[in-house]
Enzyme design. Structure first.
Site, PDB file in Angstrom:
ATOM      1  N   TYR A 138       0.862  -1.182   0.000  1.00 38.68           N
ATOM      2  CA  TYR A 138       0.000   0.000   0.000  1.00 38.68           C
ATOM      3  C   TYR A 138       0.896   1.229   0.000  1.00 38.68           C
ATOM      4  CZ  TYR A 138      -3.527   3.328   1.873  1.00 38.68           C
ATOM      5  OH  TYR A 138      -4.355   4.400   2.089  1.00 38.68           O
ATOM      6  N   LYS A 167      -1.680  -1.365  -3.875  1.00 39.59           N
ATOM      7  CA  LYS A 167      -2.559  -0.213  -4.046  1.00 39.59           C
ATOM      8  C   LYS A 167      -1.655   1.016  -4.112  1.00 39.59           C
ATOM      9  CE  LYS A 167      -5.837   2.743  -1.558  1.00 39.59           C
ATOM     10  NZ  LYS A 167      -6.564   2.979  -0.275  1.00 39.59           N
TER      11      LYS A 167
END
Length: 299
Positions: A138, A167
């Site tokens: 992330y 992400k």
């Protein structure tokens, strides 16, 4: 490791709490059903909009069990990890794996600014602790103060078997493009992290997005994804352009309270944010949110 179901709109689900800041089980179960019925293809527990930084470990475990139970295999439930120390991240990863999480999503350490070698060892150690479940990275430079480099992502994707995707919330399209270019040979799954860039992210090769908007307008954000994969690029773009003014109206509010504000405006009984944050007060900011939601036909 089969990663074909790691795709689509994944919602960083908001965490409903009662007056004592305990997770409200009934409301959380209802929210899980709401987002699944709205078309999401995954749930991220305790992401940024899930207020992970406010939740104690025992509450995280209880919340994860509730979400896994309620999802009942309909969509994967990923567990978000935002701890600073490697040791704590490992502990949380093992807890998640032991309670049925489909995978984990790990934010780079905040407050510190580790070297690339330190980051590599940090992420590898966490992944090695749970080798049987997929791990997503992330990248959120806006919150932690630095970005992961394309070189680091390339190395992790190629050298650690169960680090299978990420992400990217940087909003830097060139950087996302590099993440995708350097890892596509191993099927690395890149998600966009900006709701307003879901269409663009997919044009570059992203497999979907981790989208806050799915908490309160899942039918609109999933429409962007669904039309794109069906080949209706014009329709996908139009859905994106419809969503953007609503999503951008959130930026005037304090993070992350706007997601709960907007859910409540749509009739969702979602509870308050964790203190010290407070619901957005009546005034210009909330008026703007209401106006854009009304224009989009959401209220």
């Amino acid at each position: 490791m089969n990663t074909e179901n790691i795709k689509g709109v994944v919602v960083p689900i908001i965490t409903p709490i009662d007056a004592d800041e305990r997770i409200d089980e009934a409301v959380l179960r209802n929210q899980v059903d709401y987002v699944i019925d709205g078309g999401v293809l995954g749930i991220l527990a305790f992401g940024s909009n899930g207020e992970f930084y406010m939740v104690e470990e025992d509450e995280m475990e209880r919340g994860l069990k509730i979400m896994v139970s309620q999802a009942a295999g309909r969509v994967p439930v990923y567990f978000g990890i935002g701890a600073i120390s490697t040791k704590k991240c490992v502990r949380l990863a093992k807890m998640a794996a032991g309670n049925g999480a489909s995978g984990i999503s790990v934010l780079q350490p905040m407050f510190l600014k580790p070297t690339e070698e330190e980051l590599f060892l940090h992420f590898k150690t966490i992944a090695d602790a749970v080798p049987d479940i997929p791990m997503l990275l992330y990248n959120n430079p806006g919150r932690v103060g630095y970005t992961m480099s394309a070189r680091l992502i390339e190395r992790l994707a190629h050298e650690v078997d169960n680090i299978v995707g990420m992400k990217d919330t940087s909003g830097d399209i060139t950087q996302m493009e590099e993440f995708i270019r350097l890892t596509r040979d191993v099927g690395f799954r890149v998600f966009g992290g900006k709701d307003t860039l879901l269409y663009v992210s997919m044009c570059l090769g992203a497999v979907g997005g981790v989208c806050t908007a799915a908490n309160f307008m899942p039918e609109l954000i999933t429409d962007i994804y669904n039309k794109y994969v069906e080949g209706d690029l014009k329709g996908s773009l139009e859905a994106q352009l419809k969503l953007n003014p609503v999503r951008l109206s959130m930026d005037g509010a304090s993070f992350p309270v706007a997601a709960k504000d907007m859910a409540k405006l749509r009739g969702r009984k979602i509870g308050e944010p964790y203190r010290p944050t407070l619901p957005t007060p009546e005034g210009p900011v909330l008026d703007k949110i209401k106006t854009e939601m009304h224009k989009a036909g959401l209220i």
